[in-house]
Design an enzyme around this catalytic site. Structure first.
Site, mmCIF file in Angstrom:
data_model
loop_
_atom_site.group_PDB
_atom_site.id
_atom_site.type_symbol
_atom_site.label_atom_id
_atom_site.label_comp_id
_atom_site.label_asym_id
_atom_site.label_seq_id
_atom_site.Cartn_x
_atom_site.Cartn_y
_atom_site.Cartn_z
ATOM 1 N N GLY A 120 19.246 11.396 -27.785
ATOM 2 C CA GLY A 120 17.929 11.853 -28.246
ATOM 3 C C GLY A 120 17.612 13.212 -27.654
ATOM 4 O O GLY A 120 17.059 14.092 -28.314
ATOM 5 N N ASN A 121 17.970 13.391 -26.385
ATOM 6 C CA ASN A 121 17.706 14.661 -25.725
ATOM 7 C C ASN A 121 18.488 15.792 -26.421
ATOM 8 O O ASN A 121 17.925 16.852 -26.726
ATOM 9 C CB ASN A 121 18.123 14.554 -24.246
ATOM 10 C CG ASN A 121 17.744 15.785 -23.456
ATOM 11 O OD1 ASN A 121 18.160 16.879 -23.792
ATOM 12 N ND2 ASN A 121 16.951 15.602 -22.416
ATOM 13 N N CYS B 51 -0.093 4.781 -17.491
ATOM 14 C CA CYS B 51 0.145 3.733 -18.496
ATOM 15 C C CYS B 51 1.412 2.932 -18.199
ATOM 16 O O CYS B 51 1.883 2.193 -19.056
ATOM 17 C CB CYS B 51 0.285 4.376 -19.862
ATOM 18 S SG CYS B 51 1.762 5.402 -19.939
ATOM 19 N N PHE C 99 -14.608 15.457 -9.998
ATOM 20 C CA PHE C 99 -14.479 16.741 -9.296
ATOM 21 C C PHE C 99 -15.422 17.800 -9.877
ATOM 22 O O PHE C 99 -15.096 18.979 -9.924
ATOM 23 C CB PHE C 99 -13.017 17.228 -9.312
ATOM 24 C CG PHE C 99 -12.041 16.111 -9.054
ATOM 25 C CD1 PHE C 99 -12.027 15.476 -7.816
ATOM 26 C CD2 PHE C 99 -11.178 15.648 -10.044
ATOM 27 C CE1 PHE C 99 -11.160 14.419 -7.571
ATOM 28 C CE2 PHE C 99 -10.316 14.594 -9.807
ATOM 29 C CZ PHE C 99 -10.312 13.976 -8.567
ATOM 30 N N ALA D 283 -21.784 18.142 -5.305
ATOM 31 C CA ALA D 283 -21.693 18.988 -4.110
ATOM 32 C C ALA D 283 -21.251 18.239 -2.853
ATOM 33 O O ALA D 283 -21.395 18.746 -1.748
ATOM 34 C CB ALA D 283 -23.027 19.702 -3.855
ATOM 35 N N GLU E 194 -16.043 18.388 -0.560
ATOM 36 C CA GLU E 194 -15.724 19.704 -1.104
ATOM 37 C C GLU E 194 -15.138 20.677 -0.072
ATOM 38 O O GLU E 194 -14.147 21.343 -0.342
ATOM 39 C CB GLU E 194 -16.997 20.347 -1.694
ATOM 40 C CG GLU E 194 -17.848 19.394 -2.485
ATOM 41 C CD GLU E 194 -17.975 19.752 -3.946
ATOM 42 O OE1 GLU E 194 -17.815 20.921 -4.295
ATOM 43 O OE2 GLU E 194 -18.219 18.836 -4.742
ATOM 44 N N CYS F 235 2.564 4.603 -23.249
ATOM 45 C CA CYS F 235 1.938 5.481 -24.250
ATOM 46 C C CYS F 235 2.974 6.037 -25.222
ATOM 47 O O CYS F 235 2.626 6.455 -26.320
ATOM 48 C CB CYS F 235 1.171 6.617 -23.584
ATOM 49 S SG CYS F 235 2.199 7.777 -22.675
ATOM 50 N N CYS G 100 -5.528 5.890 -11.505
ATOM 51 C CA CYS G 100 -4.059 5.963 -11.465
ATOM 52 C C CYS G 100 -3.466 4.693 -10.872
ATOM 53 O O CYS G 100 -2.264 4.459 -10.976
ATOM 54 C CB CYS G 100 -3.617 7.154 -10.613
ATOM 55 S SG CYS G 100 -3.903 6.904 -8.840
#
Ligand SMILES: Cc1cc2nc3c(=O)[nH]c(=O)nc-3n(C[C@H](O)[C@H](O)[C@H](O)COP(=O)(O)OP(=O)(O)OC[C@H]3O[C@@H](n4cnc5c(N)ncnc54)[C@H](O)[C@@H]3O)c2cc1C
Ligand code: FES
Ligand code: FES
Length: 1399
Positions: free
Chosen positions: A348-349, A54, A852, A1143, A1320, A76, A118
């Site tokens: 914040g941490n 994102c 996958f 497969a 595979e 996000c 991605c």
């Protein structure tokens, strides 16, 4: 402006102005972009900051400096309100008009996109980094050249599950000024034989001046406060930004105290990534308050405002000198990802640590550095120690204002030195994973001989020892250890005593949590202090192993360089390509050996044969649609513009593993904002059945909704339907379910419990050959009896979660868009559940964002649930699972336990093997038989001589296990390889010798796999593959090098291993394709195969071009160019009965079907061509042939299919791998130094795609073995259900040198161009990494054995049967398990041994 005055939210997205009045403060930027704009390139992979799909570029204008500040963020986690006055750029916005950005073309050209989910995030990350470099150069006055090592870090923080990262790194490195073009990998820009200058000039340059500029209209909004409210659906919410400290307290007073509303301070809101219930009604944005943004540096301290981002703190500290600041900066570089750090505030941490006991790095390192904090309230502000601040929760009216970090400057005239070091243990060394333990130590040490002290050495004058992430709530200082060491000279005995005290102190604080044990944490804590104090010891060398003897110079030992990197001088020599095809040439990209001047970073080489004979088949052409993927224009299911009135659904999952459902009450949920309906089993139409999955091969399985009982946590009880995704999720959480847990007894959660309760089935193994070889088990000289071994699970972690959109149509018809691998099977499932004929159901699948195996069948319940809701409500319904639900619901790889008895002779030749495997099938039963067959097949990879096997598939109360890339096969391969290792340990032999003694011959493959799979002798390439890889990887010399390294290093060990691959493949299902030619000569191909990143569409496109070009004869290639051919989505109405893609063999089968369809067209068109040629005496063009064929009304569409399927289609894939690893004995961390793979892909249809598959599968295998752990708690709740707890590999985990060679084996006429699947089998080659880790651990354990006074008995679990160096090593070589095998007390034992030997 008064803070109470309402304003509008204004920002820009890809140059477009947006002004919003009524905004829910909880709306994330990602949700806004995806739901309210046409820019769908930005993806939701996890929604919790962990994947990077994102990522967008955020630009802010500073009116004072008139500069634009830019950085990437995870959209996000960013509330849309937080970007008031900012400009946002997504991958679409990087384009210049219709022209792709240079980053786009490089990602596409270096084959750096597979599924493409991605990729938009990757593109933005790279473009932003390039832009930052170019800005630095422009504004810094000096020219800053981008180096390859820097470029490789561009995408840290972005996950890719498909590629294995190497091609992404190549795309990044291609922008570096120091890149050697010959180091770059396979691409579409050049041929390997091209001159270097031609190669360079083929790359589109990056031109910063064409980058999008900050919109002028936004400059007016910069720095203005925002106050927006939302009163949607009766919920009063607000976002108010405060400009001053006093304003904060006023707003708090008016909203919280006066109106009693849930009010929270917000800086960047990244904490939502971990604490998802952080949803206050009123957010007070404190990020703009000047005191919280201050940066004041004096000689003694740096004061940092609490709202300053971690990235900014890092930058300042990086530019600072002194003993502490650069070390803190280095540590911060490993906190979260750069996208998170760019926004996450330091305050914040600390607040998260104080409020929630978050396992913070920041709190620990600041504690170690002796930081203090300023806390402000409406009345005053005070400065207190960080330790005190963390321990005492602040009232919610107070604000953390700033943090003061001491410089600890050393005095020039003093011999006292300040040492500050920090540590963190995490499976990803560059961060993007919270630590399992961290620490920061500060010591002031007097290094000269102190007066009045008769012993030289380092005396500790002052010490701070801070430890965090111990499983307890807060980071802590270990006061007793500090006190003991302070004033002492650090000697071996002092160190020993200090570690003893530390162990006691940590033991009382460290806790087991869901992921790590206290004993691991305790051991690593001791190791950290040992590492810290080691350099001060002068009375012994603490790096020498006990066995260290005189120097041996026979072999080069490169050792670690200053950066901790290792170079491997493997003296690789060129090896002639073993191509059997005379027409083939070999192309090689990249380097197989590191150049002496390239000590850091990643390297790789890809070699493959190419042939023009079947042009463009066998060419490494670019991926079909890759540019669409990188620019974000590729449409995934969740990107499809939804029809008006579309509702959104969310599963209501079971919270019990086994129980009767006594009641389900959705009333409160239905009253929730936006809720429309609750759909459950009661809503299945009268003709429909409660079936979630149906399949031609396996039958039907799994209910779509639980009816009377629930069988696992996460099992859907129904779906809540609402107007938005967020409302559906909120409402689903409110459905009240009551269970009776007493009647059915406790759930079965382990294999052992399943056996105990007889909850298993012995599977039929007849389908693919016998599971016993030889009539009797043959006796050997030795026997290992009933040894046990465990192979763990794995989650698919496809980046695109399961998703579907169901649109009802007239006459009980429905169209379902689904990210499914099996449109035909989904059609069956939908037909069964809805009770309608199949011709009413249209399933459309254009592409999947990875799969996958996880979307063959588990895509069905998602689509079926949507369809049931859509049917009932007569409205379109869409459901995209959030990452946590997806992981809980979709199961994963089957866990297994093997028990084996093996007999063998003294030379390592195995005479018999008797194996029994328990396989965890979970609650579902759909894959029971298939997976056990595949497991059995893969266990045959060595010649056991005689073999007997049984598999019991257990039914447990965990989610039904699912096919996952090499299903059952990686587990079977792991068992086989471990048995070899066990025999080698027993006999004290080198495992390579035992492997060679048991390698298959052609004769033995005939016995184990049968004549069809084994094929003729000519196709048996295993011996060639083995010898070739041994030579090309320089295996023998490197093995000697590794032994020598281990002899000299105590705390880092290396291991190297070679293994072979035998992988039987079968076409299970028919493959079909239709080729249609249009009047202009353009071509459309439909097929049953789905595209999920594996390159099926690309191969089909090549096969079509080849098949149609055969119109001109066998050797006339390229008459129909690839550009004429479009591959379109699967559509079960347009082309029915397309079966499933699985497969790793669908591409080859579909290509064969395509060529068969083309043959029909060629036969139709040949008379037309001949006629045209006779008229003109010249060869006619494709377009001319088609125009004439149209005039003659010839049929220009043809359907083909694959002829041979089932057992007749079997063949074996051969390959081999060498992996070399390095293990940190103190923490258990593993680095893969080098991997060499040789893979026999038959005649690869597209070598670039196959190499991508090989690399991607291998890296997924590294994930399986090294870091991806699947864990449940005692109630059957999945603990590892998101990116916080489940860690797929990042670029940190891939081999530093990664060489892949494809072998061109002899042509087998029984298959299309003799191609073999590559999706595979290569996953199994990753077992070489596990084997190599075992070798490294063996070396570490050998040292421990030599420590004469090792007192902690029972810690090293010896194999009592053999009395040799064997140890049980299950599949998961995670840091913790590796550390345990190396010895949790090895430091203590070493020091004890050293003390005794010194005296
Ligand atoms: C994916 C991911 C990975 C991470 N990995 C790591 C890691 O490896 N190591 C690590 O140490 N951290 C890690 N973090 C934590 C991260 O550093 C924190 O989320 C971040 O620093 C919080 O800052 P923020 O500005 O976003 O705080 P916010 O989310 O805005 O606020 C956090 C909390 O603190 C309160 N608050 C914030 N500022 C103040 C203030 N000044 N005064 C009073 N109350 C305040 C808020 O009300 C809220 O309750 C990770 C976070 C994410 C999302
Ligand atoms: S969706 Fe934002 S990081 Fe994964
Ligand atoms: S291409 Fe990266 S996740 Fe698929």
């Amino acid at each position: 402006m008064s803070t109470m005055e309402e304003t509008n939210l204004v920002f820009a997205l890809n140059g477009q102005r947006f002004e919003l009045k009524d905004v829910d403060p909880q709306t994330s930027l990602l949700t806004f972009i995806r739901d309210r704009t046409d820019f769908k390139g930005t993806k939701r992979g996890c929604g919790e900051g962990g994947c990077g799909s994102c990522v967008v570029l955020l630009s802010k204008y500073d009116p004072q400096s008139k500069q634009v500040e830019e950085f990437t963020i995870n959209s996000c986690l960013a509330p849309v309100c937080s970007i008031h006055g900012c400009a946002v750029t997504t991958t679409e916005g990087l384009k210049q008009g219709n022209e792709p950005h240079a980053v786009h073309t490089r990602l596409a050209g270096f084959h750096a996109t597979q599924c493409g989910f991605c990729t938009p995030g990757m593109a933005v990350s790279i473009a932003a980094s390039l832009r930052k470099c170019s800005r630095k150069t422009q504004h810094g006055g000096k020219t800053e050249q981008l180096t390859s090592v820097e470029a490789e870090k561009f995408t840290l923080g972005n996950l890719c599950r498909c590629t294995g990262y190497r091609p992404i790194l190549d795309a990044c490195k291609s922008f570096a000024s120091d890149v050697d073009i010959e180091d770059l990998g396979i691409n579409t820009f050049w041929q390997s034989s091209d001159e270097a200058h031609l190669k360079k000039s083929s790359l589109k340059p990056y031109q910063p001046e064409t980058d999008p500029q900050f919109p002028t209209f936004l400059k007016d909004y910069t720095g203005t406060s925002l106050h927006v409210r939302s009163a949607q659906l009766g919920e009063e919410k607000a976002w108010i930004s405060a400009s001053t400290l006093s304003e904060v307290f006023d707003i708090h007073q008016s909203e919280k105290i006066a109106k009693n509303r849930d009010v929270q301070f917000v800086v960047s809101h990244t904490s939502y990534g971990v604490y998802k219930d952080f949803k206050p009604a009123v957010c007070i944005d404190i990020s703009r308050i000047p005191e919280l943004q201050c940066l004041v540096q004096t000689d003694s301290t740096l004061e940092v405002g609490a709202a300053v981002s971690l990235s900014k703190v890092l930058e300042i500290l990086d530019d600072s000198r002194g003993p502490v600041f650069p070390q803190i900066a280095d540590h911060l570089r490993k906190v979260a990802s750069k996208h998170i750090r760019n926004r996450a505030s330091i305050g914040g941490n600390l607040m998260l640590t104080q409020k929630h006991g978050f396992a913070s790095d920041v709190a620990t390192i600041l504690l170690g550095a002796g930081a203090r904090v300023t806390v402000a309230s409406a009345e005053n502000s005070t400065v207190i120690d960080l330790e005190e601040f963390l321990a005492k929760p602040s009232p919610h009216t107070s604000i953390l204002q700033s943090i003061h970090i001491p410089t600890w400057a050393e005095s020039e005239n003093s011999s006292d030195r300040v040492f500050f070091r920090t540590y963190r243990s995490s499976p990803r060394s560059s961060g993007n994973a919270v630590s399992s333990i961290n620490a920061a130590f500060l010591a002031i040490v007097q290094t000269s001989t102190p007066s009045g002290h008769d012993e030289p050495g380092s005396k500790v004058l002052h010490l701070r020892l801070a430890f965090g992430a111990l499983g307890s709530r807060l980071p802590l200082r270990t006061g007793r250890t500090e006190k003991y060491l302070t004033g002492n000279v650090v000697r071996v005995d002092v160190l020993r005593e200090a570690l003893r005290i530390l162990r006691e102190e940590i033991a009382s604080s460290a806790r087991d949590d869901k992921l790590h044990t206290a004993e691991y944490r305790e051991s690593v804590a001791v190791a950290y202090l040992f590492q810290f104090l080691k350099p001060f010891i002068t009375d012994a060398n603490l790096d020498n192993p006990p066995s260290y003897g005189p120097e041996v110079d026979a072999v080069r030992d490169d050792g670690p360089n200053d950066n901790g990197e290792h170079t491997i001088a493997n003296g690789n020599t060129a090896v002639e390509n073993g191509s059997a095809d005379k027409e083939s040439g070999v192309q090689s990209f990249g380097r197989s050996v590191r150049k002496p001047d390239r000590k850091e970073g990643f390297m790789g080489k890809q070699s493959f044969p190419v042939s023009n004979k079947f042009y463009p088949v066998a060419q490494p052409t670019g991926k079909f649609g890759s540019l669409l993927q990188v620019t974000g224009e590729a449409v995934f299911v969740d990107d499809i513009p939804v029809p008006q009135g579309t509702l959104h659904a969310a599963f209501v999952p079971s919270r019990k593993a086994l129980a009767k459902i006594t009641s389900v009450n959705p009333s409160e949920a239905l009253a929730s904002p936006g809720a429309a309906s609750f759909i459950s089993v009661k809503d299945i139409p009268p003709n429909g059945q409660n079936i979630g999955m149906k399949n031609n091969l396996i039958g039907s399985s799994d209910q779509v909704f639980a009816e009377d009982i629930v069988g696992f946590v996460g099992q859907p009880l129904g779906v809540m339907v609402a107007d938005t995704y967020e409302h559906a999720m909120q409402a689903a959480a409110k459905v009240e379910v009551e269970y009776d847990e007493t009647t059915l007894g406790p759930p079965i959660l382990s294999l052992e419990e399943a056996v105990e309760k007889n909850s298993f089935k012995v599977t039929e193994l007849a389908f693919m050959g016998s599971a016993s070889v030889g009539d009797d088990l043959e006796k050997g000289d030795y026997r290992i009896e009933k040894a046990e071994l465990y192979a763990g699970g794995q989650y698919h972690f496809y980046l695109e979660p399961q998703t579907a959109l169901a649109v009802p149509d007239e006459d009980d018809c429905i169209t379902v868009y689904s990210s499914t691998q099996s449109p035909e099977y989904l059609q069956l499932s939908l037909g069964a559940a809805l009770g309608i004929p199949l011709h009413n159901i249209r399933v459309i699948t254009r592409r999947l964002g990875g799969s996958f195996g996880g979307k063959i069948m588990h895509s069905h319940p998602v689509a079926v649930a949507c369809a049931l809701a859509a049917f009932k409500l007569k409205q379109p319904v869409k459901m995209t699972l959030d990452r946590n639900t997806d992981m809980e619901f979709c199961g994963g790889r089957h866990e297994c336990k093997a028990t084996y008895t093996v007999e063998f002779n003294k030379d390592g030749k195995i005479t018999s093997l008797d194996t029994s495997v328990l396989l965890n099938g979970g609650f579902g039963n759909i894959y029971m038989d298939l997976v056990s067959i595949l497991l059995t097949k893969s266990m045959q990879c060595y010649n056991w001589n005689s073999w007997r096997h049984v598999t019991k598939v257990c039914r447990t109360n965990l989610p039904g296990r699912v096919l996952m890339r090499a299903p059952g096969e990686i587990q079977g391969n792991f068992f086989a390889e471990s048995i070899i290792e066990h025999v080698a340990s027993f006999l004290g032999l080198d495992p390579t010798n035992v492997r060679e003694a048991n390698l298959h011959t052609h004769e033995s493959t005939l016995r184990f796999y049968g004549p069809i799979a084994a094929g003729s002798d000519e196709y048996f390439t295993l011996p060639k593959v083995w010898e070739r890889l041994k030579g090309s990887s320089n295996f023998e010399a490197r093995t000697v090098s590794v032994h020598e390294f281990n002899r000299k290093h105590m705390w880092v060990k290396r291991g190297i291993s070679i293994m072979s691959l035998l992988y039987p493949n079968t076409q299970y299902s028919p493959r079909i394709a239709r080729v249609t030619v249009y009047a202009d000569g353009s071509v459309v191909v439909e097929s049953g195969g789905t595209e999920m990143g594996q390159g099926l569409f690309t191969k089909v496109q090549q096969a079509t071009a080849y098949g149609l070009s055969r119109l001109w004869g066998e050797n006339v290639a390229g008459q129909v160019p690839l550009s004429k051919i479009r591959i379109v989505q699967n559509d079960t109405i347009s082309l029915g009965n397309g079966s499933s893609t699985e497969a790793g063999i669908t591409s080859e089968g579909t290509c064969e079907a395509v060529v068969n369809a083309c043959n029909i067209l060629v036969d139709t068109l040949r008379p037309v061509l001949l006629e045209l040629q006779s008229d003109t005496a010249e060869s006619a063009s494709w377009e001319a042939v088609i125009q004439n064929a149209k005039k003659k009304n010839l049929p220009l569409s043809a359907q083909g299919q694959l002829e041979i399927i089932g057992p007749e289609s079997q063949y074996i894939v051969f390959g081999a791998a060498v992996s070399e690893v390095e293990v940190d004995i103190l923490t258990g961390g593993v680095r893969v130094l080098q991997t060499d793979l040789l893979y026999d892909a038959g005649k690869s249809i597209n070598p670039a795609i196959d190499i991508g598959q090989v690399e991607g599968a291998f890296v997924q295998g590294i994930g399986y073995y090294v870091m991806e752990e699947v864990k449940w708690d005692e109630n059957g709740v999945l603990i590892t259900n998101g990116t916080w707890t489940y860690k797929p590999p990042t670029i940190d985990n891939i081999p530093h040198q990664f060489n892949v060679e494809l072998l061109n084996s002899a042509a087998d006429p029984s298959r299309f161009l003799s191609a073999k699947g590559a999706g595979e089998p290569p996953l199994l080659l990753s077992t070489s990494v596990h084997n190599a880790i075992r070798q490294a651990i063996k070396a570490a354990r050998a040292d421990v054995h030599q420590l004469q006074h090792a007192t902690h008995e029972g810690e090293l679990k010896e194999d009592k049967g053999s009395g040799t160096s064997h140890f049980v090593m299950d599949s998961k070589a995670t840091m913790e398990s590796v550390k345990k095998l190396c010895g949790l007390y090895n430091v203590d034992q070493y020091l004890e041994w050293l003390s005794k030997n010194k005296s």
